[in-house]
Design a protein around this motif. Structure first.
Motif, PDB file in Angstrom:
ATOM      1  N   LEU A   1      48.405 112.562  -8.652  1.00 20.32           N
ATOM      2  CA  LEU A   1      48.248 112.862 -10.084  1.00 20.32           C
ATOM      3  C   LEU A   1      46.764 112.785 -10.405  1.00 20.32           C
ATOM      4  CD1 LEU A   1      51.123 110.712 -11.637  1.00 20.32           C
ATOM      5  CD2 LEU A   1      51.065 113.191 -11.392  1.00 20.32           C
TER       6      LEU A   1
ATOM      7  N   ASP B   1      53.177 123.927 -10.672  1.00 24.43           N
ATOM      8  CA  ASP B   1      52.747 123.062 -11.777  1.00 24.43           C
ATOM      9  C   ASP B   1      51.229 122.936 -11.863  1.00 24.43           C
ATOM     10  OD1 ASP B   1      55.419 122.692 -12.104  1.00 24.43           O
ATOM     11  OD2 ASP B   1      55.422 120.535 -11.739  1.00 24.43           O
TER      12      ASP B   1
ATOM     13  N   GLU C   1      51.410 111.347   2.780  1.00 23.50           N
ATOM     14  CA  GLU C   1      51.239 110.725   1.460  1.00 23.50           C
ATOM     15  C   GLU C   1      51.241 109.220   1.638  1.00 23.50           C
ATOM     16  OE1 GLU C   1      52.872 112.514  -2.401  1.00 23.50           O
ATOM     17  OE2 GLU C   1      54.342 111.010  -1.839  1.00 23.50           O
TER      18      GLU C   1
ATOM     19  N   HIS D   1      63.139 119.031   0.411  1.00 24.93           N
ATOM     20  CA  HIS D   1      64.588 118.858   0.334  1.00 24.93           C
ATOM     21  C   HIS D   1      64.937 118.515  -1.099  1.00 24.93           C
ATOM     22  CE1 HIS D   1      64.947 119.157   4.626  1.00 24.93           C
ATOM     23  NE2 HIS D   1      63.881 118.381   4.716  1.00 24.93           N
ATOM     24  N   MET D   2      65.147 119.552  -1.887  1.00 23.63           N
ATOM     25  CA  MET D   2      65.449 119.316  -3.286  1.00 23.63           C
ATOM     26  C   MET D   2      66.206 120.504  -3.830  1.00 23.63           C
ATOM     27  SD  MET D   2      61.609 119.884  -4.828  1.00 23.63           S
ATOM     28  CE  MET D   2      62.085 119.219  -6.422  1.00 23.63           C
ATOM     29  N   ASP D   3      66.728 120.354  -5.018  1.00 23.63           N
ATOM     30  CA  ASP D   3      67.402 121.422  -5.731  1.00 23.63           C
ATOM     31  C   ASP D   3      66.544 122.689  -5.670  1.00 23.63           C
ATOM     32  OD1 ASP D   3      69.361 122.332  -7.795  1.00 23.63           O
ATOM     33  OD2 ASP D   3      67.525 122.449  -8.993  1.00 23.63           O
TER      34      ASP D   3
ATOM     35  N   HIS E   1      58.635 124.770  -9.545  1.00 25.54           N
ATOM     36  CA  HIS E   1      57.503 123.832  -9.594  1.00 25.54           C
ATOM     37  C   HIS E   1      56.601 123.850  -8.361  1.00 25.54           C
ATOM     38  CE1 HIS E   1      59.031 121.840 -13.211  1.00 25.54           C
ATOM     39  NE2 HIS E   1      60.226 121.939 -12.684  1.00 25.54           N
TER      40      HIS E   1
ATOM     41  N   ARG F   1      49.553 126.261 -12.988  1.00 29.01           N
ATOM     42  CA  ARG F   1      49.837 126.533 -14.405  1.00 29.01           C
ATOM     43  C   ARG F   1      48.791 125.938 -15.326  1.00 29.01           C
ATOM     44  NH1 ARG F   1      54.849 128.406 -15.912  1.00 29.01           N
ATOM     45  NH2 ARG F   1      56.598 128.081 -14.497  1.00 29.01           N
TER      46      ARG F   1
END
Lengths: 618, 618
Positions: free
Chosen positions: B493, B247, B464, B203-205, B212, B250
């Motif tokens: 990360l 990401d 998570e 749920h994001m732009d 990404h 990449r």
């Protein structure tokens, strides 16, 4: 009068076990902590032992948090929730903390009726009151029914119990564009707790934004000074407490994070003191204006030193001075000064060259240093010979030394003996335009705040580009007059084994008023200019209506060209010198205010090719 | 008949310079590429040289992309855009590619009027047609006026030029919940290009989501088989081309990413072939059912081997067999078998122990291996002695060996000579419940697809948790019967210097029908059980209405307890054995279907404390 607020930090802000977090918070000088329940649950100490440990470290326990999903439309579940609350009251009694954070419910059985919600909170507040405890009720921005601070205040007011007040969290209010002006309606004694977090302006689910991307005050886009001013105006006199959920901080050295956090509160305090002198808040010495670069120092060794010296000559620099007591050379061209320092202790491989120090011209170097110290910048010892200038030096988050200087007959240049060479026949460099510093993965946001708070440089917009070996973010910091500019960059993800560019090189950007003429002179002098692909110039030709002569020069010399709303930019890079530094020559056109970051992927691919070629040759 | 589609990959999917990307795509067996313009712009080759290079590698160039912001309400700017397009046509002519991707405009000057937009696209299409080229028009999900595939089809239909068709991109369609059923209205010859990407449901732009978080088909939540089926039903016969912005990819080894990408297309192809046998699409051999664990192998050395052997005895295992020709011990308890293998070549430090191989019971081991090979799993050589079973072995993305076995008199156990010990007096272990494998940072999504495609295990929801040293994600893969479960986890990360838990330990979870009895037996046998904090049990008591006897056992033995919608879970961990493996004992109650991940932070903090204590003792 100079008052200091109590400063607290939620243990969730810091990485490690609770044992690690306490040491970090105490070490950074915090007065207290918020105990984040999962940290306590995982800890080996009983609540009483934790209280003792905190007391030993000089930390108070200011809040127990969070208590979730208290209210319920299901009477039996509400009864179970009250039992759970009672058990947590037991824990609080052992901890010696009197306030618990209760979040607005996000559960499907959350109570929607304001009257019923007030009834249930009244029951909980009454139990708290009987035990001498208090409930700070907070509206989560994604609460099921209570998601704004106004709505939480309506409930607290309706309950009207001395054991129930508000917790205001800047993220929850500002992420929903809440107006702190409304806090004026809240009596200070009903404000039980203040949690502070900044954040970048992102367009995403507010829960994810909150859980992953919060920042310390001064690192993001929220108006924290305005928020806190509105809170203080109510008469609130409790702690200023940080609650920051951030993926990077969660896995970084908590000692560093805690210092960064403390710096953010001091920065915030200064902003408040400046906005409202009547607050009586203490503030660090003001930042003396910086008027430009006195020098950029490159650390070299016995191999890279002579190499860089010979390259600097092809870049139009002259070796004008030699330090009185240290193996440091001064090279000059126009107002640009570069030091080659062979005395920097580094554990790296042979042949390294890196930006090790930045000399910044300060109106009052000792005041700059005093401010830096007040803002928790590590002050570095500097060995000084007889008759040498006292250079005040602090360490930036990436280890770069920042020296506050005054250039002039009585300043630092007096430490250098003239060689007799003069810098007359340069390539047109007028001075240092900016320095580009690749940041360690963990300290990108820390660095933005460091330069903002310690040096008074304002962070600019973050730009993200898709570079050959991963995404790279760049954020510049600069003063209003643009006399000091730094371009800070970082990989969006910590680099792994595949990426060959670890660490990505740093650079020194030198200003010229005529980059084409400078490029011609550089080429004539045999400078190691970076070759760019023809395709790049072809693409420029397709995208822009460039003057044919300029386009020809771009093709001939490997210039780069960008345009944005602020103006246009011509720039030119050398190959990487030593292992991790290169030089750029830049010309700003029509008021360009950027850093050429859109060209970075082309430049990085070219650097990679040049380096692969070098390795093949060896 | 078994048809193979042409398979392409956009260069933007892969890390590195264009040189690296071509080698990776060709190495993984792709037929062609989409040339992503920024990759060409940064490349040292002219377009003609690139075409030659691709031809040498057996790669066609199927698309040039992207061309952005073609239309404009400003006539002068539209003229400039056409000039830019002409220059790109020049590049395409040199490349020998006939199709360019034109995205719907996101510019403030984008044309909103459908008629005017069609006029401008008609002009562009006419220019393309004159040069024998084609424009594939794509609706970006965040386009200013054209943001759905239907809207892009309206424009293409209105223009009605043989040089203008559609590009359908699964992300842009499915991220906006577009309905592929509508493709039926599009004649196949108007569908010029097909781009494929999966994604997790976020749920994001939508632009950030796209830039990404895209994934290869089968790694995310979109229905790619349904999407492609609808495309193929139009008669589309062009390439299946991957365009994934991610990401992690990449910055990962492009050779691995390209293999992962190729696997995703083969998985997709099989799903289509299964759904529509009339398609005639080729498919790998079907996945033979897996019926459970034959063994879990731990790699050990001369130090850790004897240590683990003595620990296994306290865990109720008996040393029942010794391999005929290798230094491998077989340990058994109930249906659980553990191999201690001292013959695994590892470059690690002394005293290591790690999960090195998983034996999975297959209905047809050689068919399992043939399928694995068809899905590009690396098939490993296995040295075999006389009279030893032929074990088909493939390598999972983290290097773990997967062996397809048949347990029985003629199967792999015949390779072991009986020691005479029998596994009668165990601690109640009935078999292996699951294995938990920490994944390398770069291969978490690759692993989910590997297990899905190669072994036929379905990926479950990603969980998570906030662990002491950073966020950790867990995603299980399992078959419908739950006979084989793997819990894959990864740090959100890549870990840096602070985190002490690198790598986080792996574990083997052993099933029991009565964890309390098992715990009593383990304690009596002197097993190295992990001590948990009292606070953990106190918190359980506050949250759940547990039977007092169970709560007492939880406190006494350090059990962990979780509940979710599926049921409840009791589990118990040992300390870390060797350097990176521990054992769990687990009991699933009321159909619990999870993996105890919510308890992981408490367990990790306890492991950290135990290890710190060990280090202090040394």
């Amino acid at each position: 009068m100079s008052a200091e607020p109590r400063r607290s930090i939620a243990t969730v802000c810091l990485s490690g076990t609770l044992e690690d977090k306490l040491i970090a918070a105490a070490g950074a000088g915090f007065d207290g902590i918020e105990v984040f329940e999962p940290d306590l649950v995982a800890a080996p100490w009983s609540p009483r032992e934790l209280a003792e440990r905190c007391a030993d470290l000089g930390l108070s326990i200011d809040l127990y948090q969070p208590f979730r999903d208290l209210d319920s439309t299901d009477a039996e579940r509400f009864a179970r929730n009250l039992r759970r609350l009672d058990r947590k009251f037991d824990v609080m009694a052992e901890l010696g903390v009197d306030t618990v954070l209760v979040c607005s419910s996000v559960s499907p059985d959350a109570v929607g009726s304001p009257d019923r919600l007030a009834e249930q909170l009244a029951v909980a507040a009454s139990r708290a009151g009987e035990r001498g405890l208090r409930i700070a009720y907070e509206a989560l921005a994604w609460g099921a029914h209570v998601s704004t601070w106004d709505a939480s205040w309506d409930v607290v007011r309706a309950v009207d119990s001395p054991a129930l007040g508000l917790c205001l969290d800047s993220f929850h209010v500002l992420s929903r564009a809440g107006d702190p002006a409304g806090f004026a309606a809240v009596p200070g004694e009903k404000l039980f707790f203040l949690q502070l977090a900044d954040a970048p302006q992102l367009h995403m689910d507010v829960l994810q934004w909150s859980r992953h991307h919060r920042l310390f005050p001064g690192q993001g886009a929220f108006d924290l000074p305005g928020f806190v001013a509105a809170v203080l105006a109510t008469g609130y006199a409790g702690p200023w407490s940080l609650e920051v959920f951030n993926d990077v901080f969660r896995q970084s050295d908590p000692g560093r994070t805690a210092v960064d956090a403390m710096r953010s509160l001091r920065w915030l305090q200064e902003a408040l003191a400046a906005g409202s002198p009547s607050s009586g808040l203490a503030a660090p010495p003001p930042a003396p204006p910086l008027s430009g670069w006195s020098f950029v120092e490159l650390g070299v060794d016995g191999i890279s030193g002579p190499q860089l010296a010979s390259v600097l000559r092809t870049l139009g620099f002259a070796h004008t001075g030699q330090h009185r007591s240290k193996p440091v050379q001064l090279w000059e061209q126009g107002a640009a000064r570069v030091l080659l320092n062979d005395a920097v202790v580094r554990p790296a491989a042979a042949g390294v060259a890196a930006v090790t120090a930045l000399g910044l011209e300060s109106a009052d170097p000792s005041l700059s240093a005093a401010r830096a110290e007040a803002l928790k910048a590590p002050v570095l010892p500097r060995t000084r010979g007889a008759a040498e200038a006292d250079l005040s030096t602090v360490a930036a988050p990436d280890g770069t030394q920042i020296l506050f200087t005054r250039t002039g007959p009585d300043g630092w240049p007096a430490d250098f003996l003239a060689t007799g060479e003069t810098a007359e026949d340069g390539v047109g460099v007028t001075g240092v335009d900016h320095v580009g510093l690749t940041q360690p993965f963990d300290s990108f946001d820390e660095a933005a705040l460091f330069y903002r708070a310690v040096l008074g440089l304002e962070p600019q917009t973050t730009t993200e580009v898709a570079a050959p070996f991963g995404l790279v973010r760049t954020r510049a910091v600069t003063d209003a007059a643009r006399s000091v500019r730094l371009a800070l960059s970082v990989s969006a993800l910590r680099r792994g084994g595949w990426s060959p560019g670890v660490p990505e090189p740093q650079y020194v950007a030198l200003a010229t008023d005529d980059l084409v003429a400078t490029a011609v002179a550089l080429r004539a002098a045999g400078a190691p200019l970076l070759a760019l692909p023809e395709n790049y110039a072809d693409d420029l030709d397709a995208r822009f209506d460039l003057d044919p002569a300029l386009l020809a020069a771009i093709r001939e010399h490997g210039l780069m060209y960008e345009e944005d709303a602020s103006g246009a930019y011509l720039h030119l890079a050398t190959e990487v010198l030593g292992d991790r530094v290169f030089v750029e020559f830049v010309q700003r056109l029509r008021g360009y205010d950027g850093y050429g970051t859109l060209d970075a992927p082309v430049r990085m691919a070219a650097h990679r090719r040049a380096r692969t070629r070098d390795l093949a040759v060896r």
